[in-house]
Design an enzyme around this catalytic site. Structure first.
Site, PDB file in Angstrom:
ATOM      1  N   SER A   1       0.855  -1.187   0.000  1.00 33.44           N
ATOM      2  CA  SER A   1       0.000   0.000   0.000  1.00 33.44           C
ATOM      3  C   SER A   1       0.885   1.229   0.000  1.00 33.44           C
ATOM      4  O   SER A   1       2.077   1.138   0.280  1.00 33.44           O
ATOM      5  CB  SER A   1      -0.896   0.018   1.241  1.00 33.44           C
ATOM      6  OG  SER A   1      -1.644   1.216   1.319  1.00 33.44           O
TER       7      SER A   1
ATOM      8  N   ARG B   1      -0.554  -4.624  -6.414  1.00 34.55           N
ATOM      9  CA  ARG B   1      -1.792  -5.213  -5.881  1.00 34.55           C
ATOM     10  C   ARG B   1      -2.979  -4.493  -6.476  1.00 34.55           C
ATOM     11  O   ARG B   1      -2.969  -3.272  -6.658  1.00 34.55           O
ATOM     12  CB  ARG B   1      -1.825  -5.079  -4.355  1.00 34.55           C
ATOM     13  CG  ARG B   1      -3.009  -5.741  -3.655  1.00 34.55           C
ATOM     14  CD  ARG B   1      -2.948  -7.245  -3.741  1.00 34.55           C
ATOM     15  NE  ARG B   1      -3.889  -7.892  -2.831  1.00 34.55           N
ATOM     16  CZ  ARG B   1      -5.135  -8.266  -3.160  1.00 34.55           C
ATOM     17  NH1 ARG B   1      -5.588  -8.030  -4.381  1.00 34.55           N
ATOM     18  NH2 ARG B   1      -5.915  -8.861  -2.275  1.00 34.55           N
TER      19      ARG B   1
ATOM     20  N   THR C   1      -7.089   2.207   4.786  1.00 35.79           N
ATOM     21  CA  THR C   1      -6.696   1.481   5.993  1.00 35.79           C
ATOM     22  C   THR C   1      -7.622   1.810   7.154  1.00 35.79           C
ATOM     23  O   THR C   1      -8.044   0.919   7.902  1.00 35.79           O
ATOM     24  CB  THR C   1      -5.239   1.799   6.369  1.00 35.79           C
ATOM     25  OG1 THR C   1      -4.386   1.467   5.262  1.00 35.79           O
ATOM     26  CG2 THR C   1      -4.804   0.999   7.585  1.00 35.79           C
TER      27      THR C   1
ATOM     28  N   CYS D   1      -0.238  -8.001 -16.620  1.00 41.36           N
ATOM     29  CA  CYS D   1       0.363  -8.638 -15.441  1.00 41.36           C
ATOM     30  C   CYS D   1       1.639  -7.903 -15.035  1.00 41.36           C
ATOM     31  O   CYS D   1       2.539  -7.731 -15.853  1.00 41.36           O
ATOM     32  CB  CYS D   1       0.672 -10.101 -15.729  1.00 41.36           C
ATOM     33  SG  CYS D   1       1.527 -10.926 -14.358  1.00 41.36           S
TER      34      CYS D   1
ATOM     35  N   CYS E   1       4.062 -15.339  -9.741  1.00 40.56           N
ATOM     36  CA  CYS E   1       2.860 -14.625  -9.301  1.00 40.56           C
ATOM     37  C   CYS E   1       3.092 -13.896  -7.978  1.00 40.56           C
ATOM     38  O   CYS E   1       3.653 -14.455  -7.031  1.00 40.56           O
ATOM     39  CB  CYS E   1       1.702 -15.614  -9.162  1.00 40.56           C
ATOM     40  SG  CYS E   1       0.148 -14.852  -8.657  1.00 40.56           S
TER      41      CYS E   1
ATOM     42  N   CYS F   1      -1.522 -10.341  -7.132  1.00 40.14           N
ATOM     43  CA  CYS F   1      -2.151  -9.024  -7.280  1.00 40.14           C
ATOM     44  C   CYS F   1      -3.612  -9.126  -7.700  1.00 40.14           C
ATOM     45  O   CYS F   1      -4.369  -8.193  -7.525  1.00 40.14           O
ATOM     46  CB  CYS F   1      -1.372  -8.169  -8.275  1.00 40.14           C
ATOM     47  SG  CYS F   1      -1.536  -8.675 -10.006  1.00 40.14           S
TER      48      CYS F   1
ATOM     49  N   CYS G   1      -5.196 -10.470 -13.161  1.00 37.83           N
ATOM     50  CA  CYS G   1      -5.630 -11.362 -14.243  1.00 37.83           C
ATOM     51  C   CYS G   1      -7.079 -11.776 -14.067  1.00 37.83           C
ATOM     52  O   CYS G   1      -7.844 -11.863 -15.045  1.00 37.83           O
ATOM     53  CB  CYS G   1      -4.722 -12.592 -14.311  1.00 37.83           C
ATOM     54  SG  CYS G   1      -4.576 -13.502 -12.753  1.00 37.83           S
TER      55      CYS G   1
END
Length: 633
Positions: free
Chosen positions: A131, A381, A417, A576, A602, A605, A608
């Protein structure tokens, strides 16, 4: 030479073994577990005829090492199970806040046997967290009032007070100051590493008696056979080969049965998708829309470091058809967090969010800060951008959705948050109230949670800014969206009688054919400011065992390629941010290419699963403990 003292280990079923044994990767040191859980696991282990510190043998063959034949179906084997009061799936801010609040209430009531269990798929808390992050402290001030008190020896130390804000509209080589909306005023806020903050919250959770289990990937929702309510979750099986056959290290997953299950998986959770579909939780809401956030942490030269400075940018490098923006936060000791969020409803399949991010860093406003520094971390992410109109029903029989899995991110404020933590706290209070009011009843429905959300600051905050994000993809366009958002921020303040809608049916449907869009060629990375994608992936620490079922599920790779390649010319390789998907030249295949999935790259995130135009990629949890090991994100 003296022999080393045996180390005791526990596996997911609670059995104890010594380091005299060959231990599967799923086993962890006994000292890892909280004291209350250690005692319970010790008691459970006694009937298994396994002891600590010396080799003894069970009269029952160990199932994980039994002879395997081709007809063996691991799903026919019974799973170990555990009964808890509340099971929480996900160790982010929402899940940890819910867990802490539940145990605070229970302990205050003298109900110390009230069991709260938290499962986290990452190998350690915070390892999958990425984040910005500028935190608004209202929720943590309420949950843990002394969290930043200098007199508290357990305080969270890695905080940098925000000092001043800048907002800039970028062209290719220049930046234009623009007024920041009041929602982006960061006075009283703090710049932190959210992955460090979650580790710290995990320590506070264990202190109050929460049973915290990192490395346990919940992969299945359990339903009551009588009324269909959620009764818990099961973790995935370990030791399954890529072909789907059990290996010698096979270990059956474990069931965690609970009267209330709280899903805190973060954006686009794999189990949350199933629950939303089963209970039709989106029946009264608009579809969710998403962004992809890409982030790096740099150590910069001291003379370029400005503690607490916060810079947000719009415009370059993104085209006017694409929503998004960048940030630059100075925090810690000569550290800078910088990143780019790209709205996943972008139309051009040639666009690469990773390529745009690398290009952005060469703009003078970013390059002037990081040049001569060192990139120490990378992550990416997906995040929810739908806001108020995309919030689903959050309660269902046997559980609830909390945090970003429900979509509580405030997009104009660029903060989620505090809303995630508050939703977890509200759910905790409603859960304890429901369980203590009806100790012997069956299915629990958290009516109080739904009511509390609607009367909370989460609801009013998101409602006030509900029209800003969708205005950018209305007939107003980019510049009209900026002007309209200014009116909303300063004049309307969410009091307009209308609510703008997001595009149906989702971000994937916004993608145009490759033949309809201009091709985008990205400059070659220089290795100093910009980097190739595999170099960045190496900074995530991601790792997956190769001999396991591919967790990125595409039913027929050749069919996918034959349908998608002519239309989008390899969009998967571009959306990606970790180089998972490739189209490799292969003269034996139709169109001369082969579709390939590099699942070990991977970084979880979820892009896809969101952006694939055919919606034929399903992200599932791999083995627990795998994936990225983020640092300072």
């Amino acid at each position: 030479m003296a022999s080393k003292a045996p180390i005791s280990f526990l596996n997911r079923t609670g059995l104890i073994k010594s380091n005299e044994y060959l231990l599967p990767t799923a086993w962890r040191p006994y000292s890892h577990f909280p004291p209350t859980r250690r005692r319970r696991l010790l008691q459970q282990s006694r009937h298994k005829c396994l002891s600590i510190g010396r080799r003894t043998f069970s009269t029952t063959p160990w199932r994980g090492l039994a002879d395997i034949d081709d007809s063996f179906d691991p799903r026919q084997q019974d799973r170990e199970s555990d009964e808890v009061d509340v099971c929480i799936v996900g160790g982010g801010p929402a899940g940890l806040s819910a867990a802490i609040r539940l145990k605070q209430i229970a302990n205050e009531a003298g109900n110390e046997d009230f069991r709260v269990l938290l499962l986290e798929k990452a190998g350690e808390l915070g390892a999958h967290i990425v984040s910005g992050n500028v935190i608004e402290p209202s929720a943590v001030n309420e949950l843990l009032p002394d969290w930043n008190n200098p007199d508290n020896p357990s305080r969270f130390e890695n905080v940098t007070a925000a000092t001043h804000d800048k907002m800039r509209f970028l062209t290719k080589n220049s930046s234009i100051p623009i007024p920041a909306p009041p929602q982006m005023n960061n006075k009283g806020n703090y710049i932190i590493s959210l992955n460090q903050f979650c580790k710290w919250l995990g320590e506070r959770a264990e202190e109050v008696g929460v049973e915290v289990y990192p490395g346990f990937a919940a992969s299945e929702v359990l339903y009551d056979s009588t009324d269909g309510s959620v009764k818990g979750v099961a973790t995935n099986d370990l030791g399954i080969s890529r072909s789907g056959k059990p290996k010698a290290s096979f270990e059956r997953g474990m069931e965690f049965n609970a009267r209330v299950t709280l899903f805190a998986e973060g954006c686009h959770g794999s189990l949350t998708k199933q629950v939303i579909k089963k209970f039709d939780l989106r029946r009264d809401s608009q579809p969710q829309t998403y962004g992809l956030g890409l982030k790096e942490v740099w150590e910069v030269k001291p003379e370029k470091f400005k503690p607490g400075e916060i810079v947000h940018t719009m415009g370059y490098p993104l085209p006017s058809s694409t929503y998004g923006g960048g940030w630059l936060y100075h925090f810690g000791d000569n550290l800078v967090s910088l990143g780019l969020v790209v709205g996943l409803d972008y139309p051009n399949p040639w666009l690469s969010p990773y390529g745009e991010f690398q290009k952005m860093k060469h703009h003078p406003i970013y390059k002037s800060v990081i040049e001569g520094g060192k990139c120490i971390s990378y992550g990416a992410r997906a995040l929810n951008e739908g806001g108020f109109q995309s919030i689903p029903k959050c309660a269902f029989p046997g559980g609830a959705l909390i945090g970003d899995t429900a979509g509580f991110l405030n997009v104009p404020k660029i903060k989620g948050t505090h809303t995630a933590m508050r939703s977890g706290m509200l759910a905790a209070e409603a859960t304890y109230s429901a369980l203590t009011a009806n100790p012997d009843s069956g299915t629990v429905f958290l009516f109080e949670y739904e009511d509390a959300l609607r009367s909370s600051s989460i609801w009013s905050e998101l409602k006030q800014v509900r029209n800003m994000r969708p205005s950018f993809h209305s007939r107003l366009g980019l510049y009209g969206g900026i002007m309209y958002s200014g009116l909303e921020a300063y004049l309307f303040r969410g009091k307009t009688p209308w609510t703008l809608k997001h595009k149906e049916p989702g971000d994937h449907a916004a993608t145009k054919l490759a033949s309809q869009c201009p091709k985008i060629d990205y400059p070659k990375p220089d290795g100093q400011i910009s980097f190739d994608i595999l170099t960045s992936v190496s900074r995530t620490g991601t790792n997956h065992e190769e001999d396991q079922p591919v967790h990125l599920q595409v039913q027929d790779w050749d069919k996918h390629k034959d349908d998608q390649w002519p239309k989008y010319q390899g969009i998967e390789n571009r959306f990606c941010p970790a180089g998972v998907y490739e189209y490799v030249e292969d003269g034996a295949k139709q169109f001369g290419v082969k579709f390939q999935i590099n699942a070990q790259n991977c970084i979880h995130c979820k892009t896809c699963d969101i952006k694939a135009p055919a919606q034929d990629i399903n992200w599932q949890t791999p083995q627990g403990g795998e994936g990225p090991k983020y640092f300072m994100t």
